[in-house]
Design a protein around this motif. Structure first.
Motif: not given
Length: 297
Positions: A106-108, A129-134, A196-199, A261-266
């Motif tokens: 997972v990219p950090h 957030f990363s794909a693992s929601w960190t 689940r998609l990230a896993l 980059h598989d990230m989420r911007i909230m």
């Protein structure tokens, strides 16, 4: 020796690299205001520590070679603060005694393009957030609204843990109050569906597997949602926050994805001209820099 460690590294090469990268940056490069006369070029140690979410004392010990075993999360945070390139990130891992990130993890590392975007949104509550929601990086407006995540260890910056932990658990309210005008079950389903998609995308990622295992053990809600093979709805919606300075504030929450980059911007925003927008403006002006005890409505 841990499997992430390298056999050897030059004496204090980590500290020398950190100082060199800090010296080449300006406040304009990282979106900070220029304050006071500077005796030397580059960012102050306090500024880098604030951007990275680490203590000034710890950064000083890293630069002086007195701290020798930084974690991957700390290295990733420092790399983002120093705006390192891909090759520099690999070098930083090596001099820190860690193997560089490899494909399949997972990219950090927040890419420069996302960093530039976030720096231009400083007046908006934004978290990446990363794909693992960190939670990886955030604006000062985010810290003013939800409490400063930099005061918490990386483990407590994970949204899955925050949402599915017990309400009194540390870290929950500092990341995301539950939606107010949206079905909470639907929100949880959307969050788990994304996990689940990230896993599936990172089947060998130990961090994700551990997160799922832990959440399954501690949360009946997570077990129920994880065992339901349905797609979740959108993650955004109306959100109500009970803030200790301005009282109740209702905001629009949106989640934007960065596929490359598989990230989420909230983001959290309010309609202009409303009482909620006025409360947001007040919070920006206070520039709250410490964690605040919030509760979700």
């Amino acid at each position: 020796m841990r499997d992430t460690e390298v056999m050897s590294r030059p004496e204090n090469s980590l500290g020398e690299a950190l100082r060199a990268w800090r010296d080449r940056l300006t406040t304009d490069d990282v979106g900070l205001p220029a304050t006071g006369r500077r005796r030397t070029a580059g960012l102050r140690r306090e500024e880098v520590a604030s951007l990275a979410g680490v203590s000034v004392d710890y950064l000083l010990r890293l630069e002086q070679g007195r701290a020798r075993c930084p974690s991957r999360h700390v290295i990733a945070s420092i790399a983002r603060a120093l705006r390192l390139t891909g090759d520099e990130v690999c070098h930083l891992h090596l001099v820190a005694g860690l193997l560089p990130p490899v494909a399949g993890q997972v990219p950090h590392e927040v890419p420069p393009s996302v960093d530039r975007l976030v720096s231009r949104w400083e007046d908006t509550a934004v978290g990446v957030f990363s794909a693992s929601w960190t939670l990886l990086t955030w604006t000062q407006s985010w810290a003013a609204l939800l409490g400063d995540p930099g005061t918490r260890p990386p483990r407590e910056r994970n949204l899955i843990r925050a949402v599915f932990a017990e309400p009194s658990a540390a870290g929950r309210s500092a990341l995301l109050p539950f939606p107010a005008d949206q079905n909470t079950a639907a929100f949880k389903a959307a969050l788990v569906a994304d996990l689940r998609l990230a896993l599936a995308a990172y089947p060998g990622e130990k961090e994700l597997a551990e997160l799922v295992r832990e959440s399954t053990q501690v949360s009946a809600d997570f077990r129920e949602v994880w065992g339901t093979a349905t797609l979740g709805s959108r993650l955004g919606g109306r959100t109500r926050i009970q803030h200790p300075l301005v009282g109740e504030i209702v905001l629009d929450s949106d989640v934007l994805k960065v596929p490359d980059h598989d990230m989420r911007i909230m983001t959290y925003t309010a309609e202009p001209g409303t009482p909620d927008a006025e409360k947001l403006d007040l919070l920006r002006g206070t520039a709250v820099r410490t964690a605040l005890p919030l509760s979700a409505g």
